[in-house]
Write a protein that holds these residues in place. Sequence first.
Motif, short mmCIF file in Angstrom:
data_model
loop_
_atom_site.label_atom_id
_atom_site.label_comp_id
_atom_site.label_asym_id
_atom_site.label_seq_id
_atom_site.Cartn_x
_atom_site.Cartn_y
_atom_site.Cartn_z
N ARG A 11 0.82 -1.21 0.00
CA ARG A 11 0.00 0.00 0.00
C ARG A 11 0.86 1.27 0.00
O ARG A 11 0.37 2.35 -0.29
CB ARG A 11 -0.94 -0.02 1.21
CG ARG A 11 -2.16 -0.91 1.00
CD ARG A 11 -3.23 -0.64 2.05
NE ARG A 11 -2.92 -1.28 3.32
CZ ARG A 11 -3.26 -2.52 3.64
NH1 ARG A 11 -3.95 -3.26 2.77
NH2 ARG A 11 -2.95 -3.02 4.82
N ASP A 12 2.14 1.11 0.31
CA ASP A 12 3.09 2.22 0.21
C ASP A 12 3.49 2.38 -1.25
O ASP A 12 4.03 1.44 -1.85
CB ASP A 12 4.32 1.93 1.07
CG ASP A 12 5.34 3.07 1.07
OD1 ASP A 12 5.39 3.85 0.09
OD2 ASP A 12 6.13 3.16 2.03
N PHE A 277 7.33 13.63 -8.40
CA PHE A 277 6.14 14.25 -7.81
C PHE A 277 4.86 13.47 -8.08
O PHE A 277 3.76 14.03 -7.99
CB PHE A 277 6.01 15.69 -8.31
CG PHE A 277 7.04 16.62 -7.71
CD1 PHE A 277 6.85 17.17 -6.45
CD2 PHE A 277 8.21 16.91 -8.40
CE1 PHE A 277 7.80 18.00 -5.89
CE2 PHE A 277 9.17 17.75 -7.85
CZ PHE A 277 8.97 18.29 -6.58
N ALA A 278 5.00 12.18 -8.39
CA ALA A 278 3.81 11.35 -8.61
C ALA A 278 2.93 11.37 -7.37
O ALA A 278 3.39 11.15 -6.25
CB ALA A 278 4.23 9.92 -8.93
N GLY A 279 1.65 11.69 -7.56
CA GLY A 279 0.71 11.74 -6.45
C GLY A 279 0.73 13.04 -5.67
O GLY A 279 -0.05 13.21 -4.73
N ARG A 287 5.28 17.30 -14.58
CA ARG A 287 5.31 16.55 -15.85
C ARG A 287 5.43 17.51 -17.04
O ARG A 287 6.07 17.18 -18.03
CB ARG A 287 4.06 15.67 -15.96
CG ARG A 287 4.05 14.54 -14.95
CD ARG A 287 3.02 13.47 -15.26
NE ARG A 287 3.06 12.41 -14.26
CZ ARG A 287 3.96 11.41 -14.23
NH1 ARG A 287 4.87 11.35 -15.19
NH2 ARG A 287 3.92 10.50 -13.29
N ARG A 288 4.81 18.66 -16.96
CA ARG A 288 4.97 19.65 -18.03
C ARG A 288 6.43 20.08 -18.16
O ARG A 288 6.97 20.17 -19.26
CB ARG A 288 4.11 20.88 -17.75
CG ARG A 288 2.63 20.72 -17.98
CD ARG A 288 1.95 22.08 -18.16
NE ARG A 288 2.05 22.92 -16.98
CZ ARG A 288 1.84 24.24 -16.99
NH1 ARG A 288 1.56 24.86 -18.13
NH2 ARG A 288 1.93 24.95 -15.86
N VAL A 289 7.05 20.34 -17.03
CA VAL A 289 8.46 20.76 -17.02
C VAL A 289 9.35 19.66 -17.55
O VAL A 289 10.22 19.88 -18.40
CB VAL A 289 8.87 21.19 -15.60
CG1 VAL A 289 10.38 21.30 -15.49
CG2 VAL A 289 8.21 22.51 -15.22
N ALA A 290 9.14 18.43 -17.05
CA ALA A 290 9.99 17.31 -17.46
C ALA A 290 9.88 17.06 -18.96
O ALA A 290 10.88 16.74 -19.62
CB ALA A 290 9.59 16.06 -16.69
#
Length: 437
Positions: A11-12, A277-279, A287-290
């Motif tokens: 769950r982690d 930064f997922a979540g 995601r835009r920056v990456a």
Amino acid sequence: MQTTFSPEQLRDPLVARSNRILRSCVHCGFCTATCPTYQVLGDELDSPRGRIYLIKDMLESGRPADEKTVRHIDRCLSCLACMTTCPSGVHYMHLVDHAREHIEKTYRRPLPDRALRWLLARILPYPGRFRLALAGAKLARPFRALMPGRLRAMVDLAPAKIAGPGPLDRPQTIPAQGARLRRVALMTGCAQKALDPEINAATVRLLTRHGCEVVIAKGMGCCGALTHHMGKAAESHASAAANVRAWAAELDGEGLDAVVINTSGCGTTVKDYGHMFAGDPLEADARRVAALARDISELMEEIGLQDPAAPALRVTYHSACSLQHGQQVKEAPKLLLKAAGFQVKEPRDPHLCCGSAGTYNLMQPEIAGELKARKLATLAETAPQVIAAGNIGCMMQLGQGAGVPVVHTAQLLDWATGGPVPASLAAAGLDRRHAAE
């Protein structure tokens, strides 16, 4: 690879991700053939396969890290040659990052180790502090023979000339020369500003000469890689979040066509921001920056060089691990240097690390020194007049012993398209009158 994580453990999100990575490993051992530390030390536990077993045991058991596991994880360069080699697509980078974070939370290091890591995390990401530290190291150089290995490595890092704050240290927008074709943000970095600010100056000249308006965004700073690789997740994510916000503000304002990075270690990290930064509420902006992140060589390959006229110098290209393995950018720098007019060579075993690896040469100086000696030997076989690289860490590592100037690829491309000759080349007498012998 079979795993036995409990439903509660899974769950982690970090554990669930590591479980997927571990299960993709088929024990083939291809990674051992390209692992620099395994080649130097000959210990299976100092190979990616060996470290994967240690990480699996540590995470599955949920136990605190022990000295043995920490020792072998610490010896990992994060060069990521194993990921290039792996036929199963094992994402070792994310797995070892999780292991380092777990170590940081559960293992109490000896006092000298804790002190060094604390010091590096408080100095290297901050150019002003780093400049002061370099000045102190320069003053201490006459006493280096009396110092232990790690302290001696830190003293050796100090360049002969320490640059003060420069014009590119402040937020600003630099107009394109002629018609604006692109609007790009430049990541000016942290350590690079103190060690060699001319790299950023050359990059700006190269970009503006080729129709790019260059933005140095307000609030941008360290990419977070230095603390990220120490397992200091809170500190690394705070640095990364500041960059995401700074560049997202530009995206939402006048817009950006790219986020340009000329330090490949930073580039690997910025391209991973979406994953980091997922979540998180910042995930969409991250995601835009990456997605817009580009190494300077990638962007210049897209644009193409205007009227290059380089002297036919023998330039041996050293491919930084973070560029060739972390970002899979392998050909663009060499093709650009050739298009500029240089005679481009490549050393034997170009996939192997030089030993710099962020702070690795400060924390593991003996292994780093052996890798440096091996890399310098293969570079010397090409009889270079100049060595080019795309990462400040590699440049500093190789510059101590190369015997020829070590410069950034962007500096050579800037020179070839109308910029000034790099200072180290001018000092060596390698100006436009000199061609390869």
